[in-house]
Write an enzyme that holds these catalytic residues in place. Structure first.
Site, PDB file in Angstrom:
ATOM      1  N   GLY A   1      31.448  56.320  50.362  1.00 51.93           N
ATOM      2  CA  GLY A   1      30.384  56.278  49.806  1.00 51.93           C
ATOM      3  C   GLY A   1      31.054  56.495  48.345  1.00 51.93           C
TER       4      GLY A   1
ATOM      5  N   GLN B   1      31.232  56.674  39.431  1.00 51.37           N
ATOM      6  CA  GLN B   1      32.704  56.803  39.840  1.00 51.37           C
ATOM      7  C   GLN B   1      33.827  56.101  39.658  1.00 51.37           C
ATOM      8  OE1 GLN B   1      31.112  58.209  43.862  1.00 51.37           O
ATOM      9  NE2 GLN B   1      32.888  59.391  43.547  1.00 51.37           N
TER      10      GLN B   1
ATOM     11  N   CYS C   1      34.853  64.815  48.003  1.00 47.53           N
ATOM     12  CA  CYS C   1      34.533  63.728  47.219  1.00 47.53           C
ATOM     13  C   CYS C   1      35.683  62.799  46.521  1.00 47.53           C
ATOM     14  CB  CYS C   1      33.647  64.348  45.881  1.00 47.53           C
ATOM     15  SG  CYS C   1      33.215  63.051  44.862  1.00 47.53           S
ATOM     16  N   LEU C   2      35.527  61.486  46.334  1.00 48.21           N
ATOM     17  CA  LEU C   2      36.686  60.769  45.833  1.00 48.21           C
ATOM     18  C   LEU C   2      37.010  61.220  44.141  1.00 48.21           C
ATOM     19  CD1 LEU C   2      35.963  57.083  47.191  1.00 48.21           C
ATOM     20  CD2 LEU C   2      37.353  58.940  48.104  1.00 48.21           C
TER      21      LEU C   2
ATOM     22  N   HIS D   1      24.632  63.083  48.903  1.00 47.87           N
ATOM     23  CA  HIS D   1      25.940  63.014  47.987  1.00 47.87           C
ATOM     24  C   HIS D   1      25.907  62.018  46.983  1.00 47.87           C
ATOM     25  CE1 HIS D   1      30.259  64.136  47.522  1.00 47.87           C
ATOM     26  NE2 HIS D   1      30.059  63.079  47.020  1.00 47.87           N
ATOM     27  N   GLU D   2      25.481  60.848  47.259  1.00 46.37           N
ATOM     28  CA  GLU D   2      25.590  59.721  46.454  1.00 46.37           C
ATOM     29  C   GLU D   2      24.409  59.569  45.420  1.00 46.37           C
ATOM     30  OE1 GLU D   2      28.346  58.143  46.295  1.00 46.37           O
ATOM     31  OE2 GLU D   2      29.162  59.082  48.220  1.00 46.37           O
TER      32      GLU D   2
ATOM     33  N   HIS E   1      25.306  61.954  42.707  1.00 47.04           N
ATOM     34  CA  HIS E   1      26.359  61.467  41.847  1.00 47.04           C
ATOM     35  C   HIS E   1      25.432  60.737  40.851  1.00 47.04           C
ATOM     36  CE1 HIS E   1      30.330  61.879  42.667  1.00 47.04           C
ATOM     37  NE2 HIS E   1      30.149  61.613  44.071  1.00 47.04           N
TER      38      HIS E   1
HETATM   39 NI    NI Z   1      31.381  61.811  45.521  1.00 44.02          NI
END
Ligand code: NI
Length: 222
Positions: free
Chosen positions: A80, A85, A130-131, A172-173, A176
């Site tokens: 995701g 991001q 998380c990225l 999670h997304e 963000h």
């Molecule tokens: Ni993330």
């Protein structure tokens, strides 16, 4: 004559709808470019982003952004990715994520709103990463089920529901887009451990992403 019965396989659930066949990489990825992924500490990750304005819906700019986000998510081997991001102050995310039954969910949501958690729903503690916190993972409780409502890039309403790992992804997304990272939900001590680990691991992760981006380039060209 006996015929081997084939189980009702769902290849993917795309934008909340079951489809029989779907390519390994969402078609958006072939059109998109790999963008730089922001890292915790960068301002855009830590505040509620702007709603995507109505005049952007159906437009080329938003379409390109979704394409780029898919390509970037695959290059970073994520499930995701939210707008902030890739440094964009807009509330949207893309996903390509399995649930606990092995069903693959693919799509994007513009201006996502998470349904309030059902009081009867269970909280599941599982590992999450998380990225934008490259490298480490930490255990975190999330609701077992989640539903997100929003629109697609053309402005058509979408309702995306999931359970298990995919429900975790939806939560999670959406977090963000509201300026919240999963590490903000950890205890101070655990958060510190994760960020320290990130500093040790991030260079390796960035290298890996470059390799993967180059592989993708070849795969999508061939
Ligand atoms: Ni993330």
């Amino acid at each position: 004559m006996s015929e081997q019965s084939t189980p009702a396989q769902v290849a993917a659930v795309v934008q909340g709808r079951e489809v029989a066949e779907f390519p390994v990489l969402a078609p958006e990825a072939a059109r998109g470019r790999v963008l730089r992924v922001t890292v915790t500490g960068e301002e855009v990750l830590h505040r509620r982003n702007a709603d995507v304005p109505e005049e952007m819906l159906g437009g080329a700019e938003l379409g390109r952004l979704v394409d780029d986000m898919f390509r970037t998510m695959y290059a970073a081997e994520g499930v995701g990715l939210a707008g902030n991001q890739v440094g964009v102050d807009l509330r949207l995310f893309v996903y390509d994520c399995p649930d606990d039954d092995g069903v693959r969910h693919v799509g994007h949501v513009i201006n996502p709103v998470l349904d309030e958690r059902d009081v009867d729903d269970v909280v599941v503690v599982e590992s999450e990463g998380c990225l934008s916190v490259p490298g480490p993972h930490a255990d975190l409780g999330r609701a077992e089920h989640a539903t997100v409502r929003g629109v697609d890039r053309d402005g058509a309403p979408v309702v995306i529901s999931g359970s298990g790992y995919f429900a975790r992804c939806l939560q999670h997304e959406t977090d963000h887009t509201l300026g919240r990272l999963y590490v903000d939900r950890l205890s101070a001590r655990e958060r510190k451990r994760v960020l320290k680990k990130m500093n040790e691991m991030s260079a390796g992760v960035f290298e890996r992403r470059q390799v993967r981006a180059a592989e993708l380039e070849r795969e999508l060209a061939g």
